[in-house]
Design a protein around this motif. Structure first.
Motif, PDB file in Angstrom:
ATOM      1  N   TYR A   1       0.877  -1.180   0.000  1.00 31.82           N
ATOM      2  CA  TYR A   1       0.000   0.000   0.000  1.00 31.82           C
ATOM      3  C   TYR A   1       0.909   1.224   0.000  1.00 31.82           C
TER       4      TYR A   1
ATOM      5  N   GLN B   1      -0.572   7.652  -0.626  1.00 36.65           N
ATOM      6  CA  GLN B   1      -1.444   8.448  -1.485  1.00 36.65           C
ATOM      7  C   GLN B   1      -2.692   7.652  -1.869  1.00 36.65           C
TER       8      GLN B   1
ATOM      9  N   TYR C   1      -4.880   7.280   1.230  1.00 33.05           N
ATOM     10  CA  TYR C   1      -5.603   8.518   1.508  1.00 33.05           C
ATOM     11  C   TYR C   1      -6.823   8.658   0.595  1.00 33.05           C
ATOM     12  N   ALA C   2      -6.634   8.332  -0.690  1.00 30.89           N
ATOM     13  CA  ALA C   2      -7.721   8.495  -1.662  1.00 30.89           C
ATOM     14  C   ALA C   2      -8.853   7.509  -1.419  1.00 30.89           C
ATOM     15  N   GLU C   3      -8.524   6.305  -1.011  1.00 33.29           N
ATOM     16  CA  GLU C   3      -9.529   5.251  -0.944  1.00 33.29           C
ATOM     17  C   GLU C   3      -9.966   4.904   0.474  1.00 33.29           C
TER      18      GLU C   3
END
Lengths: 121, 272
Positions: B219, B222, B225-227
């Motif tokens: 992982y 970024q 954070y988005a998902e």
């Protein structure tokens, strides 16, 4: 713009009952020792939860500040949404670091392109 | 003694602070799972509970932010939050300074950690203790991973911390129980609070149960954070427990998204 000092004031306020008493007695005097802009002072003394969120204050700090002002949870969430609506996306900090576009746009994007379990792979 | 327990559980403040607003059915099932975790830990007759948490600016701030910090005191206080807001009364939890120092000394052979002789617990530790040791009669050793203020420790370092903790726990005569606590996907204390990416959570938990280093570390922040929101950064605490479990098979005892708690509520453990 001094997000660091806005958050530092709130961090110390959240931990220190003496500072909480001083803040309740004279909000302006309590924030004066910190290196803050007029906008930031206004947000902290108002208080203006929505503006503080827009400025980039981490929610983990901000939620305690809202609780200090006896702001109910649902109202706290709505004040942040209103702040984004009024002032625009978060300016800096953790919520802006990857270009967070604001609550509504973010939700719409997630709906139009839901993350897949294997996206990371 | 070999590590006697390794598990993970959620710690969101709403779990205790907004209990009356939750759907009673999943809430009570979640509480029961937490109770079962307490029973399982007590059955191992531990001498100390090492709790790997992601605190929220209660003790550590960006003026001097450690990636990893370990408590080294004979007692700790909490919660830092208003007791009525959190639903947990003020408490003093016992520590074990001597044991902390021995664990830290061993851990530091491979992982640099800060130590703290003073620590005020926030909900990140107070909520798990409320369920796991409500009488505050089991010494606690708090460990914090900075999951709030980037730059954050890379995930392989969180795994390495777990390996170091396992080595340290195995080297002392005391029986150590280890619990990691954090969210999986969540957007806590933001306008998106209540959003939970269940698919993402279940995939992460699948990998966690496998205990496979490569897939758990696959992982990047970024994408997380988005998902999974900024709360997803707290997967570090889960990964540290995986590192300590050394390839054991895990089991999810409870997972259910409870939006008013702002997290997919989780209780899971490894079969050591």
């Amino acid at each position: 713009m001094s997000l660091y000092y806005v958050q530092k004031f709130l961090y110390e306020l959240n931990r220190d009952e003496n500072l909480q008493s001083a803040y309740h007695q004279d909000r302006l005097a309590a924030v004066t020792p910190y290196q803050l802009t007029e906008e930031e002072i206004g947000a902290l003394t108002g208080p203006d939860i929505g503006l503080l969120y827009h400025l980039g204050v981490n929610g983990q700090i901000l939620m305690h500040f809202a609780a200090l002002h006896q702001i109910a949870w649902a109202d706290y969430l709505q004040l942040m949404r209103d702040g984004i609506e009024e002032h625009g996306p978060v300016r800096e900090g953790v919520y802006a670091m990857t270009g967070y576009e604001g609550t509504d746009a973010h939700a719409q994007r997630l709906q139009s392109h839901p993350p897949q379990p294997n996206d990371q792979e | 003694m070999p590590l006697v327990y390794a598990g993970v559980a959620s710690h969101a403040p709403g779990i205790t602070g907004r209990a009356e607003l939750a759907d009673p059915e999943p809430r009570d099932a979640f509480y029961a799972a937490y109770q079962a975790m307490r029973d399982a830990i007590e059955a191992t007759e531990p001498d100390a509970l090492v709790i790997v948490a992601a605190e929220h600016f209660a003790n550590f701030f960006m003026n001097n932010m450690p990636s990893f910090a370990v408590g080294m005191a004979d007692s700790y206080t909490g919660p830092i939050e208003d007791p009525e807001w959190l639903g947990i009364d003020k408490f003093e939890a016992p520590g074990n300074r001597d044991l902390s120092q021995r664990l830290i000394t061993e851990v530091m052979n491979t992982v640099d950690v800060a130590y703290a002789e003073e620590w005020k617990f926030d909900h990140g530790i107070a909520v798990p203790l409320h369920f796991l040791t409500p009488r505050f009669d089991l010494p606690v050793i708090p460990i914090n991973i900075n999951c709030q203020g980037p730059p954050l420790a890379p995930l392989p370092r969180a795994w390495a911390l777990g390996e170091a903790l396992r080595r340290a726990a195995d080297a002392v005569p005391e029986r150590i129980a280890l619990v990691g606590t954090g969210g999986i996907s969540h957007w806590p204390a933001t306008p998106d609070s209540g959003k939970i990416n269940e698919e993402w959570d279940r995939e992460f938990l699948r990998r966690w149960c496998d205990g496979d280093r490569e897939s758990l570390l696959d992982y990047d922040d970024q994408a997380v954070y988005a998902e999974a929101g900024q709360g997803g950064f707290e997967i570090r605490t889960f990964i540290t427990v995986s590192g300590a479990a050394a390839g054991a098979q895990g089991e999810v005892h409870f997972y259910h998204p409870i939006p008013i708690f702002a997290v997919g509520c989780t209780v899971a453990s490894y079969r050591l």
